[in-house]
Design a protein around this motif. Sequence first.
Motif, short mmCIF file in Angstrom:
data_model
loop_
_atom_site.label_atom_id
_atom_site.label_comp_id
_atom_site.label_asym_id
_atom_site.label_seq_id
_atom_site.Cartn_x
_atom_site.Cartn_y
_atom_site.Cartn_z
N ARG A 28 0.84 -1.20 0.00
CA ARG A 28 0.00 0.00 0.00
C ARG A 28 0.88 1.24 0.00
NH1 ARG A 28 -3.04 3.53 3.54
NH2 ARG A 28 -1.83 2.90 5.34
N HIS A 29 0.57 2.16 -0.92
CA HIS A 29 1.27 3.45 -0.95
C HIS A 29 0.87 4.26 0.27
CE1 HIS A 29 3.22 3.36 -4.81
NE2 HIS A 29 2.12 2.90 -5.38
N HIS A 30 1.78 5.06 0.78
CA HIS A 30 1.52 5.93 1.92
C HIS A 30 1.68 7.38 1.52
CE1 HIS A 30 2.17 2.10 3.93
NE2 HIS A 30 1.47 2.59 4.92
N SER A 31 0.90 8.22 2.14
CA SER A 31 1.01 9.66 1.88
C SER A 31 2.29 10.19 2.50
CB SER A 31 -0.19 10.39 2.49
OG SER A 31 -0.10 10.37 3.90
N LEU A 32 2.68 11.39 2.12
CA LEU A 32 3.87 12.01 2.70
C LEU A 32 3.71 12.18 4.21
CD1 LEU A 32 4.78 14.69 0.02
CD2 LEU A 32 5.99 12.56 0.54
N LEU A 33 2.50 12.52 4.65
CA LEU A 33 2.25 12.69 6.08
C LEU A 33 2.44 11.36 6.82
CD1 LEU A 33 1.37 14.38 8.49
CD2 LEU A 33 -1.00 13.85 7.91
N GLU A 34 1.86 10.28 6.29
CA GLU A 34 2.03 8.97 6.91
C GLU A 34 3.50 8.58 6.94
OE1 GLU A 34 -1.89 6.34 5.89
OE2 GLU A 34 -0.61 6.94 4.20
N GLY A 35 4.19 8.84 5.85
CA GLY A 35 5.60 8.51 5.77
C GLY A 35 6.44 9.29 6.76
N ASP A 39 7.39 4.25 1.41
CA ASP A 39 7.10 3.46 0.20
C ASP A 39 8.29 2.59 -0.18
OD1 ASP A 39 4.47 4.12 -0.14
OD2 ASP A 39 4.79 5.46 -1.84
N ASP A 40 9.50 3.16 -0.10
CA ASP A 40 10.69 2.38 -0.44
C ASP A 40 10.87 1.20 0.52
OD1 ASP A 40 11.24 4.07 -2.55
OD2 ASP A 40 12.75 5.23 -1.47
N VAL A 69 6.04 -7.22 -7.90
CA VAL A 69 5.67 -6.35 -6.78
C VAL A 69 5.00 -5.12 -7.37
CG1 VAL A 69 6.54 -4.90 -4.91
CG2 VAL A 69 7.53 -7.16 -5.30
N LYS A 70 3.83 -4.78 -6.83
CA LYS A 70 3.09 -3.59 -7.27
C LYS A 70 2.62 -2.82 -6.05
CE LYS A 70 2.77 -4.61 -11.76
NZ LYS A 70 3.32 -3.78 -12.80
N GLY A 71 2.45 -1.52 -6.22
CA GLY A 71 1.89 -0.70 -5.16
C GLY A 71 0.46 -0.35 -5.48
N GLY A 72 -0.39 -0.29 -4.46
CA GLY A 72 -1.77 0.10 -4.66
C GLY A 72 -2.71 -0.63 -3.73
N PRO A 73 -4.01 -0.43 -3.92
CA PRO A 73 -4.99 -1.17 -3.13
C PRO A 73 -4.95 -2.65 -3.53
CG PRO A 73 -6.09 0.33 -4.67
CD PRO A 73 -4.62 0.52 -4.85
N PRO A 74 -4.77 -3.56 -2.58
CA PRO A 74 -4.50 -4.97 -2.93
C PRO A 74 -5.50 -5.61 -3.88
CG PRO A 74 -4.04 -4.60 -0.63
CD PRO A 74 -4.67 -3.34 -1.13
N ARG A 99 -7.90 -4.48 -5.95
CA ARG A 99 -7.95 -3.86 -7.28
C ARG A 99 -6.66 -4.10 -8.07
NH1 ARG A 99 -12.44 -1.14 -8.08
NH2 ARG A 99 -13.60 -0.33 -6.30
N THR A 100 -5.54 -4.05 -7.38
CA THR A 100 -4.25 -4.25 -8.05
C THR A 100 -4.12 -5.69 -8.53
OG1 THR A 100 -3.30 -2.51 -6.67
CG2 THR A 100 -1.76 -3.98 -7.79
N ILE A 101 -4.57 -6.65 -7.73
CA ILE A 101 -4.52 -8.06 -8.14
C ILE A 101 -5.39 -8.28 -9.37
CG2 ILE A 101 -5.20 -10.40 -7.47
CD1 ILE A 101 -4.38 -9.60 -4.56
N VAL A 102 -6.60 -7.75 -9.36
CA VAL A 102 -7.52 -7.93 -10.49
C VAL A 102 -6.97 -7.26 -11.75
CG1 VAL A 102 -9.83 -7.38 -11.36
CG2 VAL A 102 -9.54 -8.30 -9.05
N LYS A 103 -6.47 -6.05 -11.61
CA LYS A 103 -5.91 -5.33 -12.76
C LYS A 103 -4.71 -6.09 -13.34
CE LYS A 103 -3.96 -0.92 -14.19
NZ LYS A 103 -3.44 0.38 -13.79
N PHE A 104 -3.84 -6.56 -12.45
CA PHE A 104 -2.67 -7.33 -12.88
C PHE A 104 -3.10 -8.59 -13.63
CE2 PHE A 104 0.51 -10.62 -12.16
CZ PHE A 104 1.69 -9.98 -12.50
#
Length: 145
Positions: free
Chosen positions: A40-47, A61-62, A91-96, A98-103
């Motif tokens: 999952r990607h994180h916002s700058l604030l979360e990071g 994210d890294d 490895v992909k970033g995103g909502p799990p 949706r990302t699995i289905v798109k992949f």
Amino acid sequence: MFERIVVGADGSEGSKAAVRVAAKMQKTCGSELLILTVFRHHSLLEGSMSMVRPDDPQNLDDSMRAYAKEVAEDAKKIAAEEGAEKIRAFVKGGPPARTIVKFADEHQADLLVVGSRGQGDMQGFLLGSVSHKVTSLTGKPVLVV
């Protein structure tokens, strides 16, 4: 029967079981096995508020991407131990879900394999599991292990 199988791997026991089942199916069908780990990607604030690896100056994210690579490689080893041969890990970033289905759509998968419960957080409890979301987002066959 199945030419391309996508299996979601998050490092949980459920996903490891899914990898084992998918590997056995790949071996039987001669399919290509595509292992996908999603972070999952994180916002700058979360990071900026994160305490993940405080001695490592990377952004969150890294760090998450690096951990996801470890999980994907571990899943690839598990599949190989089960006798699978045509294995690739991604490895992909995103909502799990949706990302699995798109992949799976992008790689023209015939089957998706997911664990029944992964490392979902409270959001998963409140909004439903990734496996449930995957089954509702795709028209492809989904095997929930």
